[in-house]
Design an enzyme around this catalytic site. Structure first.
Site, PDB file in Angstrom:
ATOM      1  CE  LYS A 117     -23.494 -14.059   6.574  1.00 34.08           C
ATOM      2  NZ  LYS A 117     -23.465 -12.936   7.726  1.00 34.08           N
ATOM      3  NE  ARG A 144      -4.176  -1.548   1.616  1.00 34.14           N
ATOM      4  CZ  ARG A 144      -5.351  -2.350   2.250  1.00 34.14           C
ATOM      5  NH1 ARG A 144      -5.136  -2.021   3.693  1.00 34.14           N
ATOM      6  NH2 ARG A 144      -6.239  -2.812   1.943  1.00 34.14           N
ATOM      7  N   GLY A 177     -14.022  -3.111   0.062  1.00 30.41           N
ATOM      8  CA  GLY A 177     -15.391  -2.637   0.368  1.00 30.41           C
ATOM      9  C   GLY A 177     -15.515  -1.537  -0.555  1.00 30.41           C
ATOM     10  N   GLY A 187     -11.963  -7.816  -1.048  1.00 33.36           N
ATOM     11  CA  GLY A 187     -11.004  -8.135   0.143  1.00 33.36           C
ATOM     12  C   GLY A 187     -10.561  -9.649  -0.236  1.00 33.36           C
TER      13      GLY A 187
HETATM   14  P1  ADP Z   1     -14.881 -10.667  -0.696  1.00 31.70           P
HETATM   15  O1  ADP Z   1     -14.118 -10.139   0.419  1.00 31.70           O
HETATM   16  O2  ADP Z   1     -13.889 -11.158  -1.826  1.00 31.70           O
HETATM   17  O3  ADP Z   1     -15.937  -9.875  -1.161  1.00 31.70           O
HETATM   18  P2  ADP Z   1     -16.670 -12.166   1.146  1.00 31.70           P
HETATM   19  O4  ADP Z   1     -16.364 -11.609   2.187  1.00 31.70           O
HETATM   20  O5  ADP Z   1     -18.028 -11.960   0.493  1.00 31.70           O
HETATM   21  O6  ADP Z   1     -15.481 -12.423  -0.273  1.00 31.70           O
HETATM   22  O7  ADP Z   1     -16.621 -13.931   1.203  1.00 31.70           O
HETATM   23  C1  ADP Z   1     -15.426 -14.606   1.713  1.00 31.70           C
HETATM   24  C2  ADP Z   1     -15.768 -15.418   2.607  1.00 31.70           C
HETATM   25  O8  ADP Z   1     -16.582 -16.627   1.962  1.00 31.70           O
HETATM   26  C3  ADP Z   1     -14.690 -16.279   2.845  1.00 31.70           C
HETATM   27  O9  ADP Z   1     -14.046 -16.185   4.159  1.00 31.70           O
HETATM   28  C4  ADP Z   1     -14.799 -17.970   2.612  1.00 31.70           C
HETATM   29  O10 ADP Z   1     -14.484 -18.896   3.661  1.00 31.70           O
HETATM   30  C5  ADP Z   1     -16.394 -17.732   2.548  1.00 31.70           C
HETATM   31  N1  ADP Z   1     -16.999 -18.969   2.094  1.00 31.70           N
HETATM   32  C6  ADP Z   1     -16.902 -18.996   0.653  1.00 31.70           C
HETATM   33  N2  ADP Z   1     -17.502 -20.175   0.561  1.00 31.70           N
HETATM   34  C7  ADP Z   1     -18.365 -20.683   1.355  1.00 31.70           C
HETATM   35  C8  ADP Z   1     -18.977 -21.810   1.957  1.00 31.70           C
HETATM   36  N3  ADP Z   1     -19.264 -22.918   0.675  1.00 31.70           N
HETATM   37  N4  ADP Z   1     -19.387 -22.037   3.233  1.00 31.70           N
HETATM   38  C9  ADP Z   1     -19.118 -21.133   4.068  1.00 31.70           C
HETATM   39  N5  ADP Z   1     -18.386 -19.986   3.696  1.00 31.70           N
HETATM   40  C10 ADP Z   1     -17.675 -19.802   2.541  1.00 31.70           C
HETATM   41 MG    MG Z   2     -14.803 -10.213   2.641  1.00 29.38          MG
END
Ligand code: ADP
Ligand code: MG
Length: 399
Positions: free
Chosen positions: A201, A37, A378, A355
């Site tokens: 989610k 960063r 974010g 992230g």
């Molecule tokens: P990003 O930060 O890239 O936007 P998110 O924060 O939405 O991604 O999601 C990342 C999380 O989703 C990770 O910690 C991962 O472990 C979780 N995850 C992915 N697939 C599953 C699953 N099948 N069951 C539970 N958690 C999951």
């Molecule tokens: Mg995340």
């Protein structure tokens, strides 16, 4: 098109420039473990120095929650910056950020000299976007520059509020690059435009799914959010993470995709376990036939192939959210497969935002195979949702 002033549009010679950077680096016992960063901020800082500005840098570090946490002092950053710039970066260590020390150092700055203020989140007003602190920050400078893309989705004193009280404001090169990249892939993409969404989610990505459906040619869904969709389509998801209250929403999205002519791809097989652990025994089952005592942890081998094929021939790919619980190596294969498939596309523009997904790509060593990895989790998400980022909105328009 980006219509905000950039540092190429203003002349900072002889002026005091307050530049908000994202120096939120990982620390281990006061030692910076990854200076990406800081390095990413150098082009803007060097430009301001070269133009003869009196450069005042500021940033947050960690979550001190409005009080002074000595371990979250920016002192190590000042030291690292001095090394990288090859010139002294004076550190104003006032706990109240804009204190006597800071004021004196700023008043003594010569053209082309640089100082760094203390962690702006030591002040409780910062995250409340309270005018008192915004005015104090503004009093230090003639021009404000925001180069902190990672915090641009927050309306804080040092990212947005300060703009109200300065004569001139602009965005820095890092911010400009992120906005141009993400903007062009979303608004003027080389087609076909394919998006892969995953992560935990549906609820945290509602607006992303909805906004991207209006722009993409294909949408691929994996990760934890797939189970809410699979349940919505009548499948058995066992103990997998499901958001019951978003089942109707998921049905709407499937309908919307059909109406818009967007091709949807869902997993056909998943890796399941009885326990949420890396050591749990696992097996592969059909995505719609998960047993009641099992949960889905990752996409299965047939799905990895299906998704890789769906990516073939893409003009642009936007990826957000891991395909499985990639933190456990046994359930990282789906995420690795997508990173690999994207990395191997010859003529596609490939972008990762989010992230955890960006961290996954970096950890897996695929970073240099992508066109762009967003530095802001974010912020890039909110951008993909089609929202205006407060830290950009507050900046002056081009003449
Ligand atoms: P990003 O930060 O890239 O936007 P998110 O924060 O939405 O991604 O999601 C990342 C999380 O989703 C990770 O910690 C991962 O472990 C979780 N995850 C992915 N697939 C599953 C699953 N099948 N069951 C539970 N958690 C999951
Ligand atoms: Mg995340």
């Amino acid at each position: 098109m980006l219509n905000k002033k950039t540092i190429d549009d203003i002349n900072v010679s002889g002026l005091r420039v307050l530049c908000r950077c994202d120096f939120n680096v990982p620390l281990d016992n006061g030692v910076i473990t990854d200076d990406t960063r800081i390095v990413s901020s150098l082009p803007t800082i060097k430009k301001l120095i070269a133009d003869g500005g009196k450069v005042i840098l500021c940033s947050h570090l960690g979550k001190p929650k409005g009080s002074v946490v000595p371990e979250l002092s920016l002192a190590p950053v000042a030291k690292r910056l001095s090394e990288l710039l090859g010139t002294e970066v004076k550190f104003a260590d006032d706990d109240n950020v804009v204190g006597e020390n800071a004021k004196r150092i700023v008043s003594e700055l010569k053209d082309g000299e640089v100082c760094l203020l203390q962690n702006v989140r030591f002040r409780p007003e910062e995250t409340k976007n309270d005018d008192t602190f915004s005015k104090e920050l503004a009093s230090l400078c003639d021009v404000f520059v925001n180069d902190a893309f990672g915090t641009a989705h927050r309306a804080h004193c040092s990212t947005a509020g300060v703009c109200q009280f300065v004569k001139h404001s602009a965005i820095g090169y890092l911010m400009e690059q992120e906005l141009n990249y993400l903007g062009s892939v979303v608004n003027n993409p080389k087609r076909p435009l394919v998006s892969i969404l995953g992560g935990a989610k549906v609820s945290s990505k509602i607006s992303v799914i909805s906004n991207l459906l209006e722009k993409v040619d294909k949408l691929i869904i994996g990760g934890g959010m797939m189970f809410t969709f699979i349940k919505a389509m009548g499948g058995n998801v066992g103990k997998s993470i499901v958001e019951e209250e978003y089942i109707d929403y998921s049905k709407d999205m499937i309908y919307k995709a059909g109406a818009l002519g967007v091709q949807l791809f869902f997993p056909v097989d998943v890796v399941v376990t009885k326990e949420f652990s890396n050591d749990a025994e696992y097996r592969v089952v059909k995505a719609t036939e998960i047993a009641d005592d099992e949960m889905g942890m990752d996409i299965g081998p047939k799905t990895r192939e299906l998704f890789a094929n769906a990516l073939e021939g893409a003009g642009t790919v936007i990826w957000n959210g891991p395909m499985g619980v990639f933190e456990f190596c046994n359930f990282a294969k789906g995420t690795i497969a997508v990173a690999e498939a994207m990395g191997n596309l010859k003529d596609a523009v490939t972008v990762v935002g989010g992230g955890d997904s960006a961290a996954a790509v970096n950890q897996l060593g695929y970073a240099d195979k992508f066109s762009h990895i967003s530095t802001g989790g974010g912020a890039s998400l909110e951008f993909l949702e089609g929202k205006e980022l407060p830290g950009v909105k507050a900046v002056e328009y081009k003449d």
